[in-house]
Design a protein around this motif. Structure first.
Motif, PDB file in Angstrom:
ATOM      1  N   TYR A 195      61.889 -13.086  29.203  1.00 40.04           N
ATOM      2  CA  TYR A 195      60.461 -12.895  28.993  1.00 40.04           C
ATOM      3  C   TYR A 195      59.972 -11.892  30.037  1.00 40.04           C
ATOM      4  O   TYR A 195      60.081 -12.162  31.233  1.00 40.04           O
ATOM      5  CB  TYR A 195      59.707 -14.204  29.193  1.00 40.04           C
ATOM      6  CG  TYR A 195      60.008 -15.292  28.185  1.00 40.04           C
ATOM      7  CD1 TYR A 195      59.118 -15.578  27.158  1.00 40.04           C
ATOM      8  CD2 TYR A 195      61.169 -16.057  28.287  1.00 40.04           C
ATOM      9  CE1 TYR A 195      59.383 -16.596  26.254  1.00 40.04           C
ATOM     10  CE2 TYR A 195      61.436 -17.074  27.377  1.00 40.04           C
ATOM     11  CZ  TYR A 195      60.545 -17.342  26.367  1.00 40.04           C
ATOM     12  OH  TYR A 195      60.801 -18.335  25.467  1.00 40.04           O
ATOM     13  N   TYR A 196      59.435 -10.790  29.608  1.00 43.45           N
ATOM     14  CA  TYR A 196      58.932  -9.744  30.507  1.00 43.45           C
ATOM     15  C   TYR A 196      57.525  -9.341  30.110  1.00 43.45           C
ATOM     16  O   TYR A 196      57.136  -9.446  28.939  1.00 43.45           O
ATOM     17  CB  TYR A 196      59.777  -8.471  30.382  1.00 43.45           C
ATOM     18  CG  TYR A 196      61.132  -8.508  30.998  1.00 43.45           C
ATOM     19  CD1 TYR A 196      61.307  -8.397  32.373  1.00 43.45           C
ATOM     20  CD2 TYR A 196      62.271  -8.609  30.200  1.00 43.45           C
ATOM     21  CE1 TYR A 196      62.573  -8.399  32.935  1.00 43.45           C
ATOM     22  CE2 TYR A 196      63.541  -8.600  30.754  1.00 43.45           C
ATOM     23  CZ  TYR A 196      63.690  -8.500  32.125  1.00 43.45           C
ATOM     24  OH  TYR A 196      64.933  -8.493  32.681  1.00 43.45           O
ATOM     25  N   GLU A 197      56.797  -8.832  31.107  1.00 43.53           N
ATOM     26  CA  GLU A 197      55.551  -8.148  30.798  1.00 43.53           C
ATOM     27  C   GLU A 197      55.581  -6.788  31.472  1.00 43.53           C
ATOM     28  O   GLU A 197      56.088  -6.653  32.597  1.00 43.53           O
ATOM     29  CB  GLU A 197      54.322  -8.954  31.237  1.00 43.53           C
ATOM     30  CG  GLU A 197      54.150  -9.107  32.728  1.00 43.53           C
ATOM     31  CD  GLU A 197      52.914  -9.924  33.098  1.00 43.53           C
ATOM     32  OE1 GLU A 197      52.264 -10.485  32.212  1.00 43.53           O
ATOM     33  OE2 GLU A 197      52.619  -9.980  34.285  1.00 43.53           O
TER      34      GLU A 197
ATOM     35  N   LYS B  35      47.460 -11.704  22.453  1.00 47.20           N
ATOM     36  CA  LYS B  35      48.543 -10.927  23.059  1.00 47.20           C
ATOM     37  C   LYS B  35      49.437 -10.345  21.971  1.00 47.20           C
ATOM     38  O   LYS B  35      49.633 -10.947  20.922  1.00 47.20           O
ATOM     39  CB  LYS B  35      49.405 -11.803  23.966  1.00 47.20           C
ATOM     40  CG  LYS B  35      48.780 -12.141  25.279  1.00 47.20           C
ATOM     41  CD  LYS B  35      49.783 -12.660  26.289  1.00 47.20           C
ATOM     42  CE  LYS B  35      50.485 -13.906  25.832  1.00 47.20           C
ATOM     43  NZ  LYS B  35      51.291 -14.543  26.879  1.00 47.20           N
TER      44      LYS B  35
ATOM     45  N   GLN C  64      53.846  -8.473  26.114  1.00 42.29           N
ATOM     46  CA  GLN C  64      54.997  -9.269  26.545  1.00 42.29           C
ATOM     47  C   GLN C  64      56.205  -8.929  25.674  1.00 42.29           C
ATOM     48  O   GLN C  64      56.062  -8.652  24.486  1.00 42.29           O
ATOM     49  CB  GLN C  64      54.694 -10.764  26.414  1.00 42.29           C
ATOM     50  CG  GLN C  64      55.783 -11.661  26.966  1.00 42.29           C
ATOM     51  CD  GLN C  64      55.439 -13.124  26.790  1.00 42.29           C
ATOM     52  OE1 GLN C  64      55.878 -13.757  25.837  1.00 42.29           O
ATOM     53  NE2 GLN C  64      54.643 -13.655  27.711  1.00 42.29           N
TER      54      GLN C  64
ATOM     55  N   GLN D 283      59.906 -10.583  24.519  1.00 47.10           N
ATOM     56  CA  GLN D 283      60.798 -11.728  24.467  1.00 47.10           C
ATOM     57  C   GLN D 283      62.090 -11.200  23.864  1.00 47.10           C
ATOM     58  O   GLN D 283      62.203 -11.060  22.651  1.00 47.10           O
ATOM     59  CB  GLN D 283      60.205 -12.861  23.634  1.00 47.10           C
ATOM     60  CG  GLN D 283      59.004 -13.506  24.282  1.00 47.10           C
ATOM     61  CD  GLN D 283      58.533 -14.744  23.551  1.00 47.10           C
ATOM     62  OE1 GLN D 283      59.274 -15.372  22.791  1.00 47.10           O
ATOM     63  NE2 GLN D 283      57.285 -15.111  23.784  1.00 47.10           N
TER      64      GLN D 283
ATOM     65  N   LEU E 117      59.096 -12.759  33.729  1.00 45.62           N
ATOM     66  CA  LEU E 117      58.245 -13.947  33.753  1.00 45.62           C
ATOM     67  C   LEU E 117      59.071 -15.220  33.794  1.00 45.62           C
ATOM     68  O   LEU E 117      58.765 -16.148  34.536  1.00 45.62           O
ATOM     69  CB  LEU E 117      57.334 -13.970  32.525  1.00 45.62           C
ATOM     70  CG  LEU E 117      56.409 -12.772  32.348  1.00 45.62           C
ATOM     71  CD1 LEU E 117      55.681 -12.849  31.014  1.00 45.62           C
ATOM     72  CD2 LEU E 117      55.422 -12.698  33.507  1.00 45.62           C
ATOM     73  N   LYS E 118      60.097 -15.271  32.972  1.00 46.80           N
ATOM     74  CA  LYS E 118      60.992 -16.433  32.945  1.00 46.80           C
ATOM     75  C   LYS E 118      62.200 -16.095  32.093  1.00 46.80           C
ATOM     76  O   LYS E 118      62.236 -15.078  31.402  1.00 46.80           O
ATOM     77  CB  LYS E 118      60.278 -17.682  32.419  1.00 46.80           C
ATOM     78  CG  LYS E 118      59.843 -17.609  30.967  1.00 46.80           C
ATOM     79  CD  LYS E 118      59.142 -18.901  30.566  1.00 46.80           C
ATOM     80  CE  LYS E 118      58.660 -18.829  29.122  1.00 46.80           C
ATOM     81  NZ  LYS E 118      58.037 -20.073  28.672  1.00 46.80           N
TER      82      LYS E 118
ATOM     83  N   LYS F 280      57.977  -6.867  34.579  1.00 47.46           N
ATOM     84  CA  LYS F 280      58.020  -8.027  35.474  1.00 47.46           C
ATOM     85  C   LYS F 280      58.645  -9.184  34.707  1.00 47.46           C
ATOM     86  O   LYS F 280      58.182  -9.557  33.618  1.00 47.46           O
ATOM     87  CB  LYS F 280      56.603  -8.397  35.903  1.00 47.46           C
ATOM     88  CG  LYS F 280      56.550  -9.650  36.753  1.00 47.46           C
ATOM     89  CD  LYS F 280      55.114 -10.018  37.082  1.00 47.46           C
ATOM     90  CE  LYS F 280      55.063 -11.325  37.829  1.00 47.46           C
ATOM     91  NZ  LYS F 280      53.675 -11.766  38.038  1.00 47.46           N
TER      92      LYS F 280
END
Length: 185
Positions: free
Chosen positions: A177-179, A3, A135, A137, A164-165, A162
């Motif tokens: 945290y996004y994707e 990734k 991703q 961060q 993620l957390k 989106k």
């Protein structure tokens, strides 16, 4: 496949300025762990030169464990530097990129190994435009500076992310945290 993770710090109002953040022991530990869990980090010249700040801490530790551990992690991780002006690097774990950014990223993604970190704003923008960020961060510091260099400057297409957390640090910084997700037509 490895990734590509864009890991970056920013102010609450979206500006990139390494002097505006409030890194503390918790944040240094987070980034130390991230570096230790990753296989390589890609930098542009400006960020690479900023990161050279940590080199003296290898030979002369500060006594602050979190900073010294971060210095050790940043020293160890292989670094690939994209620059039109640098001709030689004297950091043992750093090398100049052999080719174009997209070619290097695709080559690295198809190798076996740990994730690829992107640590420069300019590289993040280029790779975002090429749909190569897997991703984000983003560490958002609870600071408003009102001016500076925006992280997402020169992005003209809408990009949907989106969540993620999240992680909240005791000093008030928040790690998001996004994707990226594909827009539905």
């Amino acid at each position: 496949m490895r990734k590509v993770i864009a890991a970056f710090n920013m102010t609450l109002d979206g500006f990139c300025d390494h002097t505006s953040g409030i890194p503390d022991e918790e944040i240094h530990k987070h980034y130390t762990d991230l570096l230790n869990e990753s296989g390589v980090i890609l930098y542009g010249r400006i960020t690479y030169e900023l990161m050279e700040y940590w080199r003296p801490y290898i030979k002369n530790p500060s006594g602050e464990e979190s900073m010294d551990n971060f210095a050790s992690a940043i020293d160890k991780i292989p670094k690939v530097i994209f620059s039109n002006s640098l001709r030689k690097l004297d950091w043992d774990s750093a090398q100049l990129a052999d080719g174009e950014l997209i070619d290097e990223v695709l080559r690295l993604k198809h190798q076996i190994g740990k994730d690829i970190l992107i640590g420069s704003r300019s590289l993040i923008i280029q790779l975002l435009k090429l749909n190569q960020i897997d991703q984000f961060q983003l560490c958002v510091y609870p600071v408003v500076v009102g001016q500076g260099l925006p992280l997402f400057k020169d992005i003209s297409d809408r990009i949907v992310l989106k969540l993620l957390k999240t992680r909240t640090f005791s000093g008030g910084s928040v790690l998001l945290y996004y994707e990226p997700i594909k827009a539905i037509d």
